[in-house]
Write an enzyme that holds these catalytic residues in place. Sequence first.
Site, PDB file in Angstrom:
ATOM      1  CB  CYS A 199     -17.101  -1.647 -28.264  1.00 30.89           C
ATOM      2  SG  CYS A 199     -16.513  -1.907 -29.931  1.00 30.89           S
ATOM      3  CD  GLU A 200     -16.622   0.116 -21.052  1.00 32.64           C
ATOM      4  OE1 GLU A 200     -16.874   1.288 -20.723  1.00 32.64           O
ATOM      5  OE2 GLU A 200     -17.371  -0.838 -20.826  1.00 32.64           O
TER       6      GLU A 200
ATOM      7  N   GLY B 293       4.210  -3.973  -3.457  1.00 33.46           N
ATOM      8  CA  GLY B 293       4.292  -4.268  -4.878  1.00 33.46           C
ATOM      9  C   GLY B 293       4.545  -2.986  -5.658  1.00 33.46           C
ATOM     10  NE  ARG B 294      -0.080   1.307  -5.669  1.00 26.93           N
ATOM     11  CZ  ARG B 294      -1.166   0.976  -6.362  1.00 26.93           C
ATOM     12  NH1 ARG B 294      -1.283   1.392  -7.604  1.00 26.93           N
ATOM     13  NH2 ARG B 294      -2.131   0.267  -5.823  1.00 26.93           N
TER      14      ARG B 294
ATOM     15  N   GLY C  70       0.788  -1.230   0.000  1.00 27.41           N
ATOM     16  CA  GLY C  70       0.000   0.000   0.000  1.00 27.41           C
ATOM     17  C   GLY C  70       0.817   1.275   0.000  1.00 27.41           C
TER      18      GLY C  70
ATOM     19  CD  GLU D  36       1.694  -9.015   2.752  1.00 26.67           C
ATOM     20  OE1 GLU D  36       1.597 -10.039   3.423  1.00 26.67           O
ATOM     21  OE2 GLU D  36       0.702  -8.365   2.351  1.00 26.67           O
TER      22      GLU D  36
ATOM     23  NE  ARG E 152      -3.279   1.540 -10.590  1.00 27.38           N
ATOM     24  CZ  ARG E 152      -3.185   2.831 -10.361  1.00 27.38           C
ATOM     25  NH1 ARG E 152      -2.713   3.645 -11.291  1.00 27.38           N
ATOM     26  NH2 ARG E 152      -3.536   3.329  -9.211  1.00 27.38           N
TER      27      ARG E 152
ATOM     28  CE1 TYR F 247      -9.306   0.030  -8.639  1.00 33.30           C
ATOM     29  CE2 TYR F 247      -7.143   0.264  -9.634  1.00 33.30           C
ATOM     30  CZ  TYR F 247      -8.062  -0.487  -8.939  1.00 33.30           C
ATOM     31  OH  TYR F 247      -7.728  -1.750  -8.543  1.00 33.30           O
TER      32      TYR F 247
END
Length: 420
Positions: free
Chosen positions: A341-342, A274-275, A230, A272, A310, A314
């Site tokens: 198509c979104e 990641g980012r 995080g 932990e 992302r 988000y």
Amino acid sequence: MNRKQIPLSKEDLEKIAREYPTPFHLYDEKAIRENARAFYRAFSWAAGFKNYFAVKACPNPTILQILKEEGMGVDCSSQTELVLSEKVGFRSGGIMFTSNDTPDEEFVTAVRQGAVINLDDIRHIDALERSAGIPELLSFRYNPGDSRSGNVLIGLPQEAKYGVTRDQIVEAFRIAKNKGAKRFALHTMVASNELDENYFVETARMLFELAVKIKNEVGVNIETVNMGGGLGIPYRPKERAINTDALADKIHSLYEKIIIPASLAPVKVVFECGRLITGPYGYLISRVLHVTSKYKEYVGLDASMANLMRPGIYGAYHHITVSGKENEPHDCLYDVTGSLCENADKFAIDRNLPQVESGDLVVIHDTGAHGYSMGYNYNGKLRSAELLLRENGDVQLIRRAETIDDYFATMRFPGAPVGV
Ligand SMILES: *Cc1c(COP(=O)(O)O)cnc(C)c1O
């Protein structure tokens, strides 16, 4: 201010694109290694410090191997991630298993590997005992509920599906002890992409104090305090990266203030992340297919949400530069889109960029974590290749792009094409 610069010129990128067609993700090995070393240096006071890299952030074996060489472990939350980690050569102490709603067979695999099992729920003790047996070392994920405020991205802790509650946590360790566990660890994760290091200082305080409470009430020593992931990265040029040296110093002070007087030392401090580890050192490289003028101005890329979700899911900001035009005036306003198509398939909305033309190479920054790995196959779009910029400047293919054969490989129907 962080400069958001890819360490490659337009000529370099064009040369790479001749061998590996766009779009592709490219990771910078040198920067990943330097960043990993700086993180470990900051916590050199903490004996046994380790970052268990969250595999979901960048599940590529070559990247995991690099992080292994830098002393990291892995944090897994599924069968596939456990198998992937084992194939890369991670073993017992190097694997953390932080899952939730866990199928029995995943407990079996994790216990067989000797992974540290980090239970998400007090009732999972029974599920673990029944499926795989109680291991010597057991960890619990703590959810502090309304005693912590959470952060905007992950939401309120009491709304989150994760973890053992404040009322249950002491009892959970008591049950684990009675069932034969001998060694204990404590975990939490209550923020995502948080840039304020003080948030994690408070997390350390919370876990250290809880470790003391558990010692007093259950009579067991917590040997590892796991702060989760995080830790955020500055996606926007104006944002400031977390100062990991300051973070480590403040956690060190709390360790001296809480852990030492309680005669709990040594307690290992682990993360932990990641980012923080790979996020800033990955780039999605894409070519402009069309520049169109409708009610707004659009830059249409050959990448789509299939390559990077992302922004679409988000509304996350990813910085975008146009290779070779970094220093031109950014006086055009565009939406930067993919071809799905979104309508959520946009990498940026109302973004100021230099004048863009079809054929330009666009760099989408900070895609090294939760980038490729979140991709999907909507509209039958195929996932891209992943490339590694090695320390010596060579470019290595570390995952080929999907082919249409890959897409059809799981389908069972009479006319299934073979070797399309
Ligand atoms: C996603 C996740 C992480 C990693 O989060 P980052 O934001 O990449 O640091 C770590 N631990 C758990 C349990 C997670 O679910």
